[in-house]
Motif scaffolding. Sequence first.
Motif, short mmCIF file in Angstrom:
data_model
loop_
_atom_site.label_atom_id
_atom_site.label_comp_id
_atom_site.label_asym_id
_atom_site.label_seq_id
_atom_site.Cartn_x
_atom_site.Cartn_y
_atom_site.Cartn_z
N PHE A 8 0.86 -1.19 0.00
CA PHE A 8 0.00 0.00 0.00
C PHE A 8 0.89 1.23 0.00
O PHE A 8 1.35 1.68 1.05
N ALA A 36 -8.09 1.75 0.49
CA ALA A 36 -8.07 0.70 1.53
C ALA A 36 -9.45 0.05 1.63
O ALA A 36 -9.56 -1.18 1.74
N LEU A 68 -2.58 -4.87 4.94
CA LEU A 68 -2.02 -3.78 4.13
C LEU A 68 -0.60 -3.52 4.61
O LEU A 68 -0.39 -3.31 5.81
N ILE A 106 -6.98 4.26 8.46
CA ILE A 106 -6.93 2.96 7.78
C ILE A 106 -7.31 1.84 8.76
O ILE A 106 -7.99 0.88 8.41
N ILE A 140 -9.86 -4.81 7.45
CA ILE A 140 -8.40 -4.78 7.49
C ILE A 140 -7.95 -5.26 8.86
O ILE A 140 -8.18 -4.59 9.86
N ILE A 147 -2.13 -4.13 9.66
CA ILE A 147 -1.49 -3.00 8.99
C ILE A 147 -0.02 -3.04 9.37
O ILE A 147 0.30 -3.11 10.57
#
Length: 444
Positions: free
Chosen positions: A152, A186, A197, A224, A230, A233
């Motif tokens: 990302f 995202a 990500l 995010i 998600i 991260i």
Amino acid sequence: MRTKEISKPILIKKPRVNVVTLGCSKNTYDSEILMGQLKGNLFDVVHESDKVGKDDIIVINTCGFIDNAKQESIDTILQYSELKDQGKVGKVIVTGCLSERYKPELEAEITNVDAYFGTNDLQNLLTSIGANYKHELIGERLLTTPSHFAYFKIAEGCNRPCSFCAIPLMRGKHLSTPMEDLVKAAEKLAKSGTKELILIAQDLTYYGLDLYGKRNLDELLRRISDVNGIEWIRLQYAYPSGFPMEVLDVMNERDNICKYMDMPLQHISDNMLRSMRRGITKQKTIDVVNQIRDKVPGIAMRTTLITGYPGETEQDFEEMQRWVEDTKFDRLGCFTYSHEEKTAAHALVDDVPEEVKQARADAIMEIQQEISFEKNQERIGNTYKVLIDKKDGDFFVGRTEYDSPEVDNEVLIDATVDYATVGSFVNVKIDTAEDFDLYGHIVK
Ligand code: SF4
């Protein structure tokens, strides 16, 4: 009455485009954006397909970072331009960092390539093969990684003056991507099933300074982290000097931000750090690593080092060895210095012989292998959340939150005993451990 013949539109079949990606995760991201645009233009697009067709358009996304990478890019261009001469592929197009850096030389030396484009030339590249750049597709990508994780890219370019580095020559000045675009991207990825990500840039920690007048990585992380779906991260390519400690507060606050920090440090001797123009001292480097470890207990720290930089003495190198032994990084990679034209270091004498550069890099990796083995022994008996990346022979292969794809440790699960779905999270109890691999079984 004769009815007027309605002429059927002649559907011209567009040639297949085979994208080949060399170099780093930023190039992977750029190739995926290109492929998203090509798909949006109804091209049949594939990534690194072994099968080639005589009408195929080959797009090679090159790397121009250091010698080995440059050579690999040139070999790949020659390989496909030869296929073109043999009539086995239609067109060969070259883009990316090597092309950005050496376009005139490449155009003069490898003339049977249809076109060369730079790193910021997507629209022209698309036009050259009969496609149009579609603004509505911003952020749309065709993932080349397994769909459960994605690199990302949050910014392009770099404003740092590191003397050995050619990246600013190829990628330009630092340019943060607007936060709204990143959050939308995202969300799109999460909707398509992406769970992890991996945030990348040349210098992740510079995010926002150009666009918002302040370092803004912490706010971006919160945004995010709020995106539904998600689960992990990960931060790669943080810069030590001026490191925004508030990022660690968000890391502690949010379960879906991996306790992982990749921070290339390059060297530790003040003599080398000064000449490398890293803008940080030995003591400050040690302090920032300690502060990160104090603030986020159990965090896995990855770093990258360079051996054989001009003027590196035996004493400088011994200082690096002792520091690596003392600091015990969780993950570490080591490059040998590459004398790159137009970088500040190119004005220095490349006085460390290649074999000494390599011997020093090998010595560092030997120390790291022992450290990694010791640290992995401490993980035996513990249970970790593991993301399954693939099935490989008799094993399911995955990673803990302390491991990045392709560069760090893997967790291996006996597939003759356990079953897991690729792209899913499972809890794994570690039974045995080696230098860079952990072996375990699935627990509820
Ligand atoms: S921060 Fe990284 S990309 Fe930027 S100049 Fe330094 S080494 Fe190169």
